[in-house]
Scaffold this motif. Structure first.
Motif, PDB file in Angstrom:
ATOM      1  N   ASP A 197     -23.989  72.343 -28.612  1.00 44.30           N
ATOM      2  CA  ASP A 197     -25.495  72.206 -28.720  1.00 44.30           C
ATOM      3  C   ASP A 197     -25.830  73.428 -27.944  1.00 44.30           C
ATOM      4  N   SER A 215     -32.951  66.450 -30.830  1.00 40.70           N
ATOM      5  CA  SER A 215     -32.494  65.732 -29.698  1.00 40.70           C
ATOM      6  C   SER A 215     -33.378  66.460 -28.369  1.00 40.70           C
ATOM      7  N   GLY A 219     -38.580  66.569 -33.498  1.00 39.52           N
ATOM      8  CA  GLY A 219     -37.579  65.523 -34.023  1.00 39.52           C
ATOM      9  C   GLY A 219     -36.205  65.613 -33.559  1.00 39.52           C
ATOM     10  N   ARG A 241     -24.306  69.364 -22.860  1.00 40.90           N
ATOM     11  CA  ARG A 241     -24.398  68.520 -23.829  1.00 40.90           C
ATOM     12  C   ARG A 241     -23.114  69.011 -24.953  1.00 40.90           C
ATOM     13  N   LEU A 271     -21.139  65.627 -35.182  1.00 39.17           N
ATOM     14  CA  LEU A 271     -20.982  64.431 -35.940  1.00 39.17           C
ATOM     15  C   LEU A 271     -19.802  64.851 -37.258  1.00 39.17           C
ATOM     16  N   LEU A 310     -34.564  64.491 -22.936  1.00 42.03           N
ATOM     17  CA  LEU A 310     -34.278  64.714 -24.327  1.00 42.03           C
ATOM     18  C   LEU A 310     -35.257  63.572 -25.236  1.00 42.03           C
ATOM     19  N   ASN A 311     -35.037  63.898 -26.567  1.00 38.51           N
ATOM     20  CA  ASN A 311     -35.978  63.133 -27.482  1.00 38.51           C
ATOM     21  C   ASN A 311     -35.218  61.749 -27.956  1.00 38.51           C
ATOM     22  N   LEU A 312     -35.324  60.730 -27.261  1.00 40.18           N
ATOM     23  CA  LEU A 312     -34.693  59.549 -27.272  1.00 40.18           C
ATOM     24  C   LEU A 312     -34.863  58.805 -28.666  1.00 40.18           C
ATOM     25  N   SER A 353     -35.097  60.572 -31.458  1.00 43.06           N
ATOM     26  CA  SER A 353     -34.585  61.425 -32.570  1.00 43.06           C
ATOM     27  C   SER A 353     -33.709  60.698 -33.735  1.00 43.06           C
ATOM     28  N   THR A 354     -33.827  61.217 -34.947  1.00 41.89           N
ATOM     29  CA  THR A 354     -33.144  60.640 -35.668  1.00 41.89           C
ATOM     30  C   THR A 354     -31.898  61.637 -36.182  1.00 41.89           C
ATOM     31  N   ARG A 355     -31.575  62.510 -35.323  1.00 40.74           N
ATOM     32  CA  ARG A 355     -30.435  63.234 -35.463  1.00 40.74           C
ATOM     33  C   ARG A 355     -30.036  63.636 -34.074  1.00 40.74           C
ATOM     34  N   PHE A 356     -29.633  62.777 -33.133  1.00 46.08           N
ATOM     35  CA  PHE A 356     -29.669  63.068 -31.831  1.00 46.08           C
ATOM     36  C   PHE A 356     -28.366  63.746 -31.535  1.00 46.08           C
ATOM     37  N   ASN A 357     -27.161  63.265 -32.330  1.00 48.55           N
ATOM     38  CA  ASN A 357     -25.862  63.707 -31.956  1.00 48.55           C
ATOM     39  C   ASN A 357     -25.328  64.412 -33.380  1.00 48.55           C
ATOM     40  N   ARG A 358     -26.314  64.637 -34.054  1.00 44.31           N
ATOM     41  CA  ARG A 358     -26.097  65.142 -35.353  1.00 44.31           C
ATOM     42  C   ARG A 358     -25.062  66.727 -35.468  1.00 44.31           C
ATOM     43  N   ASN A 418     -26.498  59.143 -35.277  1.00 45.75           N
ATOM     44  CA  ASN A 418     -27.598  59.916 -35.211  1.00 45.75           C
ATOM     45  C   ASN A 418     -28.797  59.526 -34.427  1.00 45.75           C
TER      46      ASN A 418
END
Lengths: 514, 463
Positions: B221, A309, A307, B227, B116, B104-106, B108-113, A112
């Motif tokens: 995405d 990506s 928040g 992406r 996944l 991109l927002n590096l 992020s706590t859901r970057f690849n959510r 994540n």
């Protein structure tokens, strides 16, 4: 335009040559990401609470025998869950199970988050393309026969009978047209089609608003004002967008909206998805100064999410504007919120930031009239320059079914027309947008026509403001009361007011003829 | 002349001087007609070169150029040429001016959510591997909609345990360059249960012959085609590696790229042919993005995922079919069949030619259908709909035949935009296209000839 491969090489060579020559023309806008630079502002969402570290109780220690110190540290960091959750999981599982569970939690935690090497830090474009900027390349006006600058009527019958424009208003294509025509309002289509719900807010939306845009012109019976007689309004065409990348569209929309605002005209941006609020308001901040513009955001959603990506989508414009310092959160007013989010953390954040929110829950509690007066009073506080961002999903889907993310329980058209007209009359409006029209969802023309009526309500209000009619909730004393009897006990008041208006109009006519 | 104008002139001169050696070889030279020579002579050398090199014809057509040269005075002509040079100059990427990559927002706590899949240890329910029914009844009439009413599989272990022949899976990307609603395509096709019905020709029931599952969706995405590629490619490869045939339901046609690429990971690049039904060639060579529906086939050919000589394209028409594109396809040895060919020779004859080409080609094929190939009268809800397309009858017959005659390694149907058709006829016909291949695969597995017709279906037998 089409190119074969050989031409690709040539024009690529051209680009390299041009590179050095035009570097000096780069506009001074620090937010504009160039090359493959990173986003130059803080990206962390302040509403995401840091996980509290936890101390594992002795009772579970025997269960941890297979874990590495790193895995135990991960559990203690709190990232795998709260104290109660973690203890419950550990108690229920065997040591082998726990090993697999912690490994999986770490895997999820790790995936994540961005990891250099594994994840691309950006979405690269094909910079080798010789047509890299073709999508927004403006046509040199020298390609057309010379004409005088100014609004251009397209029809042969007193301007009518040509291709459809917003409200039948004349066309303008350049800043010079706006200046020469002393244009008050430039309506521009922005066919951005990247919403998270249904998608049809591309050129279908901006074109339909022209085909069915006739309500944008003409008389407003409530206040007896015809905006087209008071204001110079133009159709400023559509702004180019890249519907494969919201991020890439933002800077160009901002440039064009800024171009409008610099002339003193009010930009009215219609059509596409709500990401557009970001470049629209940023452009106003470019012209009027940082933290000098207030925004009233009509929407069933608060659009201050953050928040994920990506750094812009139609859920993010409010947060991004605040994050980049274009608008103070305290200068934001939210109206009509009722979607499934935000949760408490979002509302607490708004309250802490001083963002004034007016949810449908408030309207349910206090009644529409009270909330209306409160909102208009807030928006017309002294010194505020106001941008109105009107997502048509603030309306009940009964009125606007053709929107990307409809939510029931919204405003009625009767309420919306009144508040928009009042805001545009009683406060200092410097910008307006109407977004999230997705025509394919409505086989009737209802949604598009209602959207055009909202635009008209603002045009009327701006015309009232220009005429000096800024009093609280003005309605024509003639059209709002027949005054043939004294049913409400205030007949004379209406007769007097009507007479006073007539005298004022006479005097004005005399002034004009002198 | 102001200083700015002087600088500008100097810049253009420099640009042209550097450009010319290349330009002369790159453009078809354009010779000025005699009667216009005096007009052109008034221009600067650099401006003349911009015209005679042919570079100007990349921006305006020759007809227009002749008109401008004949009708403009010297000043106006000079201004026009300068403006057009300036347009050329600004067209290419400049790292000091242009955004070359969207950040991109590096943090992020859901970057690849979105991409996944839940790890095994975190799955909530323990169950034995294998496809399972979502229905309460033995003969369900309704309930949770799945493709063809098929059982559901979630993990590759389910496919292996169930010896699954065909895994139908949605790829709900929604970035068509036409009208957008392809993200709703998979669910719309699930919602209208007309897949896997008995085949009229063979009278086979496909689900009796094949183990078919609804394999859920592979998540793209929704803000970036680029992406989405990695995850969708990996998932398709993983599916194909189990031995199941991935039948992908788009999603817009950009997802053809990861679809075919994923199958190539499992079966080898250029190991199979690609039969591509579409109104659009999708071989844009100079796009400013690295992937979109318009570039899907270009990427596959450019990266040698498929070999041009094993690509057959059917139904081309519409705005992207031009001389350069057809020449490019021809250079790549792609066998293309436009609607012009159909009009000239008749659909049946061309279809025969296509089937022969496929039969002579490799043993294994990937069949892809952009629903724009069908005439809007029968399938109006295509993101990039174009008039004068194939009939559903001709298309389904060809698809059924190929899927019965060849080893199918993958299938993809793309760009159904359900909201554009309130009648749902388009969804019904999209299902028919998918069903045609499913039935063909069943016919082959049953060991029947592709053109076999059950005698009962052919003749009532009454004398």
């Amino acid at each position: 335009m089409s190119l074969n491969f050989r031409n690709v090489l040539v024009i690529a060579a051209m680009g390299l040559v041009a590179l050095g020559a035009i570097a000096s023309e780069v506009p001074d806008t620090p937010e504009h990401v160039v090359g493959d630079s990173a986003y130059p502002f803080n990206t962390v969402d302040p509403r995401v609470e840091e996980k509290e570290a936890i101390e594992l109780p002795d009772s579970v220690v025997p269960k941890l025998e297979l874990l590495t110190p790193g895995e135990i540290a991960f559990l203690e960091s709190g990232e795998a869950g709260s104290f109660e959750d973690v203890v419950k999981e550990l108690e229920e599982r065997s040591p082998e199970d726990i090993k697999a569970w912690v490994g999986a939690m770490q895997y999820v935690y790790e995936h994540n988050r961005y990891r250099e090497g594994r994840d691309s830090p950006n979405v690269p474009f094909n910079t080798a393309s010789p047509e890299f900027n073709a999508w927004k390349t403006e046509r040199p006006r020298s390609m057309d026969p010379p004409r005088e600058d100014g609004p251009l009527p397209l029809g042969r019958y007193d301007g009518e009978g040509g291709p459809p424009t917003f409200g039948g208003y004349p066309l303008a294509l350049t800043k010079k047209d706006l200046v020469a025509g002393e244009v008050d309002v430039a309506i521009i289509g922005a066919p951005l089609n990247m919403g998270s719900g249904w998608r049809d807010s591309g050129e279908k939306a901006t074109v339909d608003l022209r085909l069915l845009g006739w309500p944008m012109g003409g008389m407003d019976q409530y206040v007896q004002i015809d905006a087209s007689e008071v204001l110079t309004v133009v159709d400023y065409g559509d702004v180019a967008v890249d519907n494969d990348s919201t991020e890439r569209s933002m800077q160009h929309v901002r440039d064009i909206v800024r171009e409008i605002a610099e002339t003193g005209a009010i930009p009215m941006v219609v059509g596409g998805d709500h990401s557009l609020e970001y470049p629209n308001v940023a452009a106003l901040a470019d012209v009027y100064g940082k933290e000098k513009v207030s925004v009233i955001h009509f929407d069933s959603h608060y659009d201050a999410w953050w928040g994920g990506s990506h750094l812009i989508s139609h859920g993010y414009p409010v947060y991004r504007l605040i994050n980049e310092g274009h608008v103070r959160a305290a200068d934001y007013i939210q109206v009509g919120l009722r979607s499934s989010g935000p949760d408490k953390s979002g509302f607490e954040w708004m309250r802490e930031q001083g963002m004034r929110y007016h949810t449908m829950a408030e309207i349910e509690r206090r009644g529409w009239t009270a909330v209306l007066d409160r909102i208009v009073a807030e928006a017309s506080e002294d010194g505020r320059k106001l941008h109105i961002s009107f997502d048509i999903d603030v309306l009940d889907p009964a009125f606007t079914p053709a929107t990307g993310t409809p939510v029931p329980g919204g405003l009625t058209m009767r309420e919306a027309i009144t508040i928009v007209r009042r805001l545009c009359a009683e406060s200092t409006v410097v910008g307006f947008d109407l977004v999230e029209l997705h025509p394919a969802l409505d086989p009737t023309y209802k949604t598009t026509l209602n959207s055009a009526h909202i635009v008209k309500a603002c045009l009327t209000g701006i015309a009232m403001n220009k005429e000096g009619i800024t009093e609280e909730h003005y309605l024509s004393p003639l059209s709002s009361e027949h005054a043939i009897d004294d049913y409400y006990g205030d007949q004379q008041q209406y007769l007097d007011a009507t007479k006073a208006e007539e005298e004022k109009a006479e005097a004005k006519k005399k002034d004009a003829s002198n | 002349m102001t200083l700015a104008t002087l600088l500008r002139r100097a810049k253009i001169a420099l640009l042209l001087a550097l450009l010319l050696p290349v330009a002369q070889s790159a453009y078809a030279e354009w010779s000025v007609p005699d009667e216009l020579r005096t007009k052109v002579a008034a221009l600067s050398d650099e401006q003349i070169q911009f015209i005679t090199s042919g570079a100007i014809l990349e921006i305006i057509p020759e007809r227009q150029l002749l008109h401008e040269l004949a009708s403009r005075d010297a000043d106006s002509l000079s201004k026009l040429v300068d403006d057009l040079v300036s347009v050329s100059e600004k067209m290419a990427y400049d790292p000091e001016r242009d955004m070359g990559a969207a950040p991109l927002n590096l943090s992020s706590t859901r970057f690849n959510r979105g991409a996944l899949p839940t790890p095994a240890a975190l799955r909530e329910i323990e169950r034995a591997d294998g496809p399972f029914s979502v229905h309460r009844y033995l003969y369900p009439k309704s309930g949770v909609p799945t493709f063809g009413g098929a059982d559901v599989a979630i993990w590759p272990e389910d496919l292996v345990a169930g010896k699954v022949d065909v895994a139908i899976v949605g790829v709900p990307q929604n970035m068509s360059s036409g009208r957008r609603d392809a993200g709703a395509g998979p669910d719309a096709m699930r919602g209208l249960n007309t897949i896997a019905t008995p085949d009229l020709q063979s009278l086979l029931k496909p689900l009796d012959v094949l183990s078919v599952v609804d394999y859920g969706n592979f998540y793209p995405d929704w803000l970036s085609v680029e992406r989405s590629v990695k995850h969708v490619t990996e998932m398709v490869a993983e599916t194909a590696a189990t031995g199941a045939i991935p039948m992908l339901v788009g999603g817009d046609t950009s997802m053809l790229y990861p679809g075919v690429k994923g199958v190539a990971h499992a079966h080898g690049a250029v190991a199979f042919g690609l039969l591509h039904f579409s109104a659009h060639p999708d071989v844009e060579r100079v796009g400013d993005h690295t992937l979109s529906d318009r570039q899907a086939l270009f990427r596959l050919l450019d990266e040698n995922v498929v070999n041009g000589s094993a690509v057959v394209q059917v139904g081309l028409r519409g705005p992207d079919v031009d001389v350069e594109t057809l020449e490019w396809l021809r250079d790549k040895k792609v066998r293309y069949h436009t609607m012009a060919e159909m009009q000239k020779h008749g659909v049946d004859k061309v279809m025969q030619r296509i089937l022969r080409e496929v039969e002579k080609g490799p043993e294994a094929w990937f069949v892809s259908i952009d629903v724009s190939v069908i005439d809007p009268a029968e399938l109006v809800a295509a993101g990039r709909s174009v008039a004068n397309g194939l009939g559903i009858d001709a298309a389904t017959r060809a698809i059924r035949y190929v899927c019965a005659a060849k080893d199918i390694v993958g299938f993809e149907i793309t760009d159904l935009a359900p909201m554009l058709d309130y009648s749902r006829l388009s969804v019904s016909n999209a299902n028919a296209l998918l069903n045609a291949c499913l039935v063909g695969i069943a016919v082959r597995k049953a060991g029947l000839a592709p053109d076999y017709i059950h005698p009962l279906a052919l003749d009532h037998g009454q004398r």
